[in-house]
Design a protein around this motif. Sequence first.
Motif, PDB file in Angstrom:
ATOM      1  N   GLN A   1      75.173  18.826  93.067  1.00 54.54           N
ATOM      2  CA  GLN A   1      75.173  19.339  94.444  1.00 54.54           C
ATOM      3  C   GLN A   1      74.927  18.223  95.470  1.00 54.54           C
ATOM      4  OE1 GLN A   1      72.467  22.678  94.622  1.00 54.54           O
ATOM      5  NE2 GLN A   1      74.002  24.025  93.705  1.00 54.54           N
ATOM      6  N   ARG A   2      75.652  17.123  95.252  1.00 58.28           N
ATOM      7  CA  ARG A   2      75.577  16.007  96.189  1.00 58.28           C
ATOM      8  C   ARG A   2      76.821  15.138  96.039  1.00 58.28           C
ATOM      9  NH1 ARG A   2      73.798  10.968  94.275  1.00 58.28           N
ATOM     10  NH2 ARG A   2      73.312  10.937  92.075  1.00 58.28           N
ATOM     11  N   VAL A   3      76.997  14.238  97.002  1.00 54.57           N
ATOM     12  CA  VAL A   3      78.108  13.288  96.936  1.00 54.57           C
ATOM     13  C   VAL A   3      77.717  12.156  96.003  1.00 54.57           C
ATOM     14  CG1 VAL A   3      79.445  11.618  98.275  1.00 54.57           C
ATOM     15  CG2 VAL A   3      78.920  13.855  99.248  1.00 54.57           C
ATOM     16  N   ILE A   4      78.631  11.799  95.098  1.00 55.86           N
ATOM     17  CA  ILE A   4      78.353  10.689  94.178  1.00 55.86           C
ATOM     18  C   ILE A   4      79.448   9.635  94.314  1.00 55.86           C
ATOM     19  CG2 ILE A   4      77.109  12.109  92.504  1.00 55.86           C
ATOM     20  CD1 ILE A   4      79.688  11.955  90.751  1.00 55.86           C
ATOM     21  N   TYR A   5      79.094   8.404  93.939  1.00 52.58           N
ATOM     22  CA  TYR A   5      80.042   7.288  93.923  1.00 52.58           C
ATOM     23  C   TYR A   5      80.350   6.943  92.479  1.00 52.58           C
ATOM     24  CZ  TYR A   5      78.882   6.577  98.828  1.00 52.58           C
ATOM     25  OH  TYR A   5      78.717   6.742 100.173  1.00 52.58           O
ATOM     26  N   GLN A   6      81.594   6.611  92.210  1.00 53.84           N
ATOM     27  CA  GLN A   6      81.972   6.190  90.877  1.00 53.84           C
ATOM     28  C   GLN A   6      83.130   5.202  90.985  1.00 53.84           C
ATOM     29  OE1 GLN A   6      82.702  10.290  89.799  1.00 53.84           O
ATOM     30  NE2 GLN A   6      84.882   9.869  89.510  1.00 53.84           N
ATOM     31  N   PRO A   7      83.364   4.428  89.897  1.00 50.17           N
ATOM     32  CA  PRO A   7      84.480   3.476  89.967  1.00 50.17           C
ATOM     33  C   PRO A   7      85.796   4.208  90.239  1.00 50.17           C
ATOM     34  CG  PRO A   7      83.111   3.046  88.057  1.00 50.17           C
ATOM     35  CD  PRO A   7      82.624   4.338  88.658  1.00 50.17           C
ATOM     36  N   VAL A   8      86.703   3.521  90.898  1.00 56.09           N
ATOM     37  CA  VAL A   8      87.994   4.119  91.236  1.00 56.09           C
ATOM     38  C   VAL A   8      88.713   4.531  89.967  1.00 56.09           C
ATOM     39  CG1 VAL A   8      90.270   3.630  92.211  1.00 56.09           C
ATOM     40  CG2 VAL A   8      88.225   2.845  93.380  1.00 56.09           C
ATOM     41  N   SER A   9      89.243   5.743  89.950  1.00 55.04           N
ATOM     42  CA  SER A   9      89.936   6.248  88.765  1.00 55.04           C
ATOM     43  C   SER A   9      91.439   6.379  89.001  1.00 55.04           C
ATOM     44  CB  SER A   9      89.354   7.606  88.354  1.00 55.04           C
ATOM     45  OG  SER A   9      89.538   8.541  89.410  1.00 55.04           O
ATOM     46  N   ILE A  10      91.930   5.799  90.081  1.00 55.77           N
ATOM     47  CA  ILE A  10      93.355   5.890  90.388  1.00 55.77           C
ATOM     48  C   ILE A  10      94.125   4.932  89.481  1.00 55.77           C
ATOM     49  CG2 ILE A  10      95.103   5.512  92.178  1.00 55.77           C
ATOM     50  CD1 ILE A  10      92.877   6.067  94.248  1.00 55.77           C
ATOM     51  N   GLU A  11      95.187   5.440  88.861  1.00 55.93           N
ATOM     52  CA  GLU A  11      96.045   4.599  88.043  1.00 55.93           C
ATOM     53  C   GLU A  11      96.906   3.749  88.960  1.00 55.93           C
ATOM     54  OE1 GLU A  11      96.351   4.590  84.582  1.00 55.93           O
ATOM     55  OE2 GLU A  11      94.576   5.871  84.539  1.00 55.93           O
ATOM     56  N   LEU A  12      97.003   2.461  88.669  1.00 54.89           N
ATOM     57  CA  LEU A  12      97.925   1.627  89.435  1.00 54.89           C
ATOM     58  C   LEU A  12      99.338   2.080  89.111  1.00 54.89           C
ATOM     59  CD1 LEU A  12      96.333  -1.896  88.992  1.00 54.89           C
ATOM     60  CD2 LEU A  12      96.478  -0.556  91.081  1.00 54.89           C
ATOM     61  N   ARG A  13     100.161   2.211  90.137  1.00 55.44           N
ATOM     62  CA  ARG A  13     101.513   2.691  89.872  1.00 55.44           C
ATOM     63  C   ARG A  13     102.523   1.829  90.624  1.00 55.44           C
ATOM     64  NH1 ARG A  13      99.425   6.675  93.554  1.00 55.44           N
ATOM     65  NH2 ARG A  13     100.722   6.779  95.406  1.00 55.44           N
ATOM     66  N   ASN A  14     103.718   1.891  90.150  1.00 58.97           N
ATOM     67  CA  ASN A  14     104.803   1.141  90.767  1.00 58.97           C
ATOM     68  C   ASN A  14     105.292   1.933  91.977  1.00 58.97           C
ATOM     69  OD1 ASN A  14     107.039  -0.266  91.463  1.00 58.97           O
ATOM     70  ND2 ASN A  14     107.990  -0.236  89.421  1.00 58.97           N
ATOM     71  N   ASN A  15     105.199   1.331  93.163  1.00 58.38           N
ATOM     72  CA  ASN A  15     105.611   2.022  94.378  1.00 58.38           C
ATOM     73  C   ASN A  15     107.041   1.693  94.805  1.00 58.38           C
ATOM     74  OD1 ASN A  15     103.266   3.449  94.756  1.00 58.38           O
ATOM     75  ND2 ASN A  15     102.279   1.797  95.912  1.00 58.38           N
ATOM     76  N   VAL A  16     107.776   1.002  93.929  1.00 62.00           N
ATOM     77  CA  VAL A  16     109.163   0.679  94.258  1.00 62.00           C
ATOM     78  C   VAL A  16     110.031   1.884  93.899  1.00 62.00           C
ATOM     79  CG1 VAL A  16     111.090  -0.895  93.807  1.00 62.00           C
ATOM     80  CG2 VAL A  16     108.729  -1.742  93.786  1.00 62.00           C
ATOM     81  N   PRO A  17     110.784   2.421  94.865  1.00 60.03           N
ATOM     82  CA  PRO A  17     111.575   3.616  94.571  1.00 60.03           C
ATOM     83  C   PRO A  17     112.727   3.314  93.606  1.00 60.03           C
ATOM     84  CG  PRO A  17     112.055   2.799  96.782  1.00 60.03           C
ATOM     85  CD  PRO A  17     110.925   1.973  96.245  1.00 60.03           C
ATOM     86  N   ARG A  18     112.986   4.265  92.740  1.00 63.13           N
ATOM     87  CA  ARG A  18     114.121   4.146  91.828  1.00 63.13           C
ATOM     88  C   ARG A  18     115.370   4.604  92.546  1.00 63.13           C
ATOM     89  NH1 ARG A  18     112.707   7.518  86.994  1.00 63.13           N
ATOM     90  NH2 ARG A  18     114.777   8.301  87.396  1.00 63.13           N
TER      91      ARG A  18
END
Length: 198
Positions: free
Chosen positions: A171-188
């Motif tokens: 019941q509070r805000v917590i911090y954690q390491p970023v869990s975002i997967e690096l992705r290729n942003n170049v459009p196909r």
Amino acid sequence: MSAKLDQLSASLQSVLGTKVTKQIRAFDELTIECSARDYLAVCQSLRDDASLKFEQLIDLCGVDYQDFGDGAYDGLRYAVVVHFLSVTLNQRVRLRVFATDEDFPVLPTLVDLWPVANWFEREAFDLFGIMFENHPDLRRLLTDYGFVGHPFRKDFPMIGNVEMRYDPEQQRVIYQPVSIELRNNVPRVIRDEGVHHG
């Protein structure tokens, strides 16, 4: 070039002399540079000299020159750029000064000369990690209290280092390491080159 700009340039040269290490004219404006050790003295003269009278500090920001000019730049990394206005004489000037230590960039505060510099310097500290010696209250302004790093530095990761979320169990805000997967942003791009529409 305008006569007004010529006059300002001459006044700056006359008052500041060798303290001005560079003077650049672009887009009908003057930018001057000085060394970090002369920064306070130059600013005092900009404000107090009768031929300059820059009563107002309009803006102050940090700049990170890492990788500037596609890597061709070979100077000091961190600078502070200050914009001044003389209401009395209707003239403007921009001052750029580089911090000499890349690992711990520090410059004197301008708060005693222009109190408005307070939050501008706090912003430059928060976003770029530039320290301002003798600042009355140098703490973060835009990022959170526990934030690690300085997000406008060129080497700061685009996705950040930590993320925050609300944890319903704690019941509070917590911090954690970023869990975002690096992705290729170049459009196909898919082309139907063998198909003829008729």
